[in-house]
Design a protein around this motif. Structure first.
Motif, short mmCIF file in Angstrom:
data_model
loop_
_atom_site.label_atom_id
_atom_site.label_comp_id
_atom_site.label_asym_id
_atom_site.label_seq_id
_atom_site.Cartn_x
_atom_site.Cartn_y
_atom_site.Cartn_z
N MET A 1 -13.82 -14.20 20.71
CA MET A 1 -13.14 -13.19 19.90
C MET A 1 -14.04 -12.87 18.70
N ARG A 2 -14.30 -11.63 18.48
CA ARG A 2 -15.11 -11.26 17.34
C ARG A 2 -14.24 -11.21 16.08
N SER A 3 -14.88 -11.35 14.95
CA SER A 3 -14.15 -11.36 13.69
C SER A 3 -13.53 -9.99 13.43
N ARG A 4 -12.26 -10.01 13.00
CA ARG A 4 -11.59 -8.76 12.67
C ARG A 4 -10.52 -9.05 11.62
N GLN A 5 -10.01 -8.00 11.04
CA GLN A 5 -9.02 -8.13 9.98
C GLN A 5 -7.89 -7.13 10.20
N ILE A 6 -6.65 -7.61 10.01
CA ILE A 6 -5.46 -6.77 10.13
C ILE A 6 -4.72 -6.87 8.80
N ILE A 7 -4.31 -5.74 8.27
CA ILE A 7 -3.53 -5.72 7.04
C ILE A 7 -2.16 -5.14 7.34
N ARG A 8 -1.13 -5.83 6.86
CA ARG A 8 0.24 -5.36 7.03
C ARG A 8 0.96 -5.42 5.69
N ARG A 9 1.84 -4.44 5.50
CA ARG A 9 2.72 -4.42 4.32
C ARG A 9 4.15 -4.34 4.82
N TRP A 10 5.01 -5.14 4.20
CA TRP A 10 6.43 -5.08 4.52
C TRP A 10 7.22 -4.88 3.25
N ARG A 11 8.30 -4.15 3.37
CA ARG A 11 9.26 -4.03 2.27
C ARG A 11 10.57 -4.65 2.73
N ARG A 12 11.28 -5.21 1.76
CA ARG A 12 12.61 -5.76 2.06
C ARG A 12 13.59 -4.60 2.16
N LEU A 13 14.58 -4.76 3.00
CA LEU A 13 15.61 -3.73 3.15
C LEU A 13 16.92 -4.12 2.46
N ASP A 14 17.13 -5.41 2.26
CA ASP A 14 18.39 -5.88 1.68
C ASP A 14 18.34 -5.97 0.15
N GLU A 15 17.16 -6.17 -0.42
CA GLU A 15 16.95 -6.28 -1.86
C GLU A 15 15.54 -5.78 -2.14
N PRO A 16 15.21 -5.51 -3.41
CA PRO A 16 13.84 -5.09 -3.71
C PRO A 16 12.83 -6.21 -3.40
N GLU B 1 5.63 -7.33 0.49
CA GLU B 1 4.64 -8.32 0.92
C GLU B 1 3.39 -7.59 1.38
N LEU B 2 2.24 -8.12 1.01
CA LEU B 2 0.95 -7.63 1.47
C LEU B 2 0.25 -8.79 2.15
N MET B 3 -0.01 -8.66 3.47
CA MET B 3 -0.58 -9.72 4.27
C MET B 3 -1.90 -9.27 4.90
N THR B 4 -2.87 -10.17 4.91
CA THR B 4 -4.13 -9.94 5.57
C THR B 4 -4.35 -11.05 6.59
N LEU B 5 -4.56 -10.68 7.84
CA LEU B 5 -4.84 -11.62 8.91
C LEU B 5 -6.30 -11.45 9.31
N SER B 6 -7.06 -12.52 9.24
CA SER B 6 -8.47 -12.50 9.63
C SER B 6 -8.67 -13.42 10.81
N SER B 7 -9.33 -12.94 11.85
CA SER B 7 -9.56 -13.76 13.04
C SER B 7 -11.04 -13.96 13.28
N ARG C 1 -3.45 -14.59 4.80
CA ARG C 1 -3.24 -14.69 3.35
C ARG C 1 -2.25 -13.62 2.97
N SER C 2 -1.31 -14.00 2.10
CA SER C 2 -0.29 -13.04 1.74
C SER C 2 0.22 -13.30 0.33
N GLU D 1 -0.14 -5.46 18.07
CA GLU D 1 -0.77 -6.74 17.72
C GLU D 1 0.22 -7.90 17.84
N GLY D 2 1.50 -7.58 18.07
CA GLY D 2 2.52 -8.61 18.14
C GLY D 2 3.10 -8.97 16.78
N LEU D 3 2.89 -8.10 15.79
CA LEU D 3 3.43 -8.33 14.44
C LEU D 3 4.69 -7.50 14.24
N VAL D 4 5.61 -8.03 13.49
CA VAL D 4 6.90 -7.36 13.27
C VAL D 4 6.70 -6.06 12.50
#
Length: 182
Positions: free
Chosen positions: A1-16, A19-25, A33-34, A169-172
């Motif tokens: 597997m070659r090195s790669r990076q995925i960035i995801r941001r999530w917001r809460r729906l129930d309260e303010p 999240e900012l997450m970075t996945l490095s493989s 890291r988040s 990618e299998g991420l929510v």
């Protein structure tokens, strides 16, 4: 597997909250890291570093509160289903298959990958994020379609259910009632 990076941001729906997450493989595994801020009534901030093997199984997880609490927690896998928390063996967590941190939808991807296309039950090492406490909790994941799942809590929050939609990618991307990617 070659090195790669995925960035995801999530917001809460129930309260303010955000999240900012970075996945490095790399060839040896993945590092996630988040930083997240839960700005609801009982607000808190967290930063985590999650080290996974190439099968997306937890090796170690460091969680730090970034607010006035200034607490941290280190979880390490020992063997196939043994765990150490803050350097101490935790026999009460033996048999837990994967870690579930209450404040992030990232962990659901780990459980789904572990169970595979058929879904089923697993015992999770549940981390209550604000308290940074750990306990075992039974969960169920039922497939609803190619990238859709029904999550059923049978432990800590017995009876709670939610639909989870995942990306390629299998991420929510959507965790019914709680989180959505943006």
């Amino acid at each position: 597997m070659r090195s790669r990076q995925i960035i995801r941001r999530w917001r809460r729906l129930d309260e303010p909250g955000l999240e900012l997450m970075t996945l490095s493989s790399t060839a040896s595994g993945l590092t996630v890291r988040s930083t997240l801020v839960h700005a609801g009534e009982e607000g808190f901030g967290l930063r985590y570093r999650w080290d996974l093997d190439t099968s997306w199984r937890t090796r170690t997880l460091l969680i730090e509160r970034t607010d006035a609490q200034e607490k941290s927690l280190v979880i390490e896998r020992t063997g196939d289903t043994g765990w150490r928390v803050d350097g101490a063996d935790r026999p009460d967590l033996a048999g837990c298959h994967e870690v579930d941190v209450s404040a992030t939808p990232f962990c659901n991807s780990l459980a789904i990958r572990r169970l595979g296309d058929a879904g089923g039950d697993l015992l999770a090492l549940f981390v209550d994020a604000p308290a940074l406490s750990c306990e075992p909790s039974r969960q169920r994941y039922d497939p609803l379609g190619p990238r859709a799942w029904r999550y059923v809590d049978k432990g800590v929050s017995d009876g709670f259910t939610a639909r989870l939609d995942l990306d390629e990618e299998g991420l929510v991307t959507k965790y019914e009632h709680l989180f959505e990617a943006f």
